[in-house]
Design a protein around this motif. Structure first.
Motif: not given
Length: 275
Positions: A155-156, A98-100, A67-70
């Motif tokens: 998503y990562s 940085i977010l990841i 879903v996140l990939h979409v």
């Protein structure tokens, strides 16, 4: 981080920049992205037949990631509609390491060394600086580019956790990508219609090839995230902006200034600290 993992991630970065350049060069980017996803779905389903199923604990993460990939696809297409590759791509990719790193700390209890953290900051800062023009961050698609970066981070980390729980990162990749590859065409049909999706157009084969390249690139990244810290893997992957800057200059007629070259040096320095 082991050298073979570093080399694999840098190869994935080159592949990632290549398919983004293909997408940016297309006339109907939503259609091109959706055809890429069709190729991803077919290839992933075929691969999944020859792999053991991932552990049940990873299935919710695969669904969430699909879903996140979409969402990522839709934001990326929108950002390319009004921004060029050399500006939009650095914002989207530079904001994500940085977010990841922060998300991985919060949701996976993952930490990185001080030198790796400094390297991640160098990579992110160098990447984002590529989007500046005359000391100004004048990016028409800035909200969508930043939104794309948030989707990348979400998503990562989801896939990093899912791959570790799966016991079989390649199988997890195949299942998640098959789901993502099916969801995107359904969204396209809802926004437009099925006839235009399957109509033969110029660029159809190129989009299919781009989908296969993107699948290979992300499969490598998921494998790496199962073996190494997610933030560090992401920062190495985002060196794809260096390749994107060169591709934009050579093939898309975009500028490549001394400032951009210096930013690439900063990114390379951060890469060495991480590696």
């Amino acid at each position: 981080m082991p050298l073979p993992i570093v080399v694999l991630i840098l190869f994935a970065a080159l592949l990632h920049a290549s398919w983004n350049a293909l997408l940016r060069a297309g006339n109907d980017r939503l259609w091109s992205m959706t055809v890429m996803c069709l190729a991803v779905a077919v290839a992933s389903a075929g691969i999944a037949l020859f792999l053991p199923a991932p552990a049940v604990a990873s299935w919710p993460y695969a669904v969430l990631s699909g879903v996140l990939h979409v969402g990522y696809n839709l934001f990326l297409v929108r950002s390319y509609k009004v921004g060029d590759l050399g500006q939009t791509y650095p914002i989207a990719r530079g904001s994500s390491p940085i977010l990841i790193t922060l998300f991985a700390l919060a949701f996976a209890g993952e930490t990185v060394s001080a030198s790796a953290l400094f390297g991640i900051a160098l990579v992110s800062g160098g990447i984002i600086s590529l989007a500046f023009k005359q000391r100004r961050l004048a990016v028409p698609s800035l909200p969508y580019a930043l939104g794309t970066g948030c989707f990348i981070a979400a998503y990562s980390v989801t896939d990093g956790i899912g791959a570790r729980l799966s016991g079989a990162p390649l199988a997890y990749t195949a299942w998640m990508c098959a789901l993502w590859g099916v969801l995107m065409p359904l969204v396209y049909i809802g926004l437009r219609d099925a006839r235009s999706l399957f109509a033969q157009r110029p660029g159809f084969i190129t989009a299919l090839a781009g989908g296969l390249v993107s699948l290979l690139a992300y499969g490598i990244v998921i494998y790496a995230m199962a073996e190494a810290p997610m933030g560090a893997v992401s920062a190495l992957r985002e060196t794809s902006v260096v390749f994107a800057a060169l591709i934009g200059y050579v093939f898309l007629g975009e500028s490549l200034s001394v400032r951009k070259l210096l930013a690439c040096v900063v990114i390379a320095s951060g890469t060495m600290l991480i590696g």
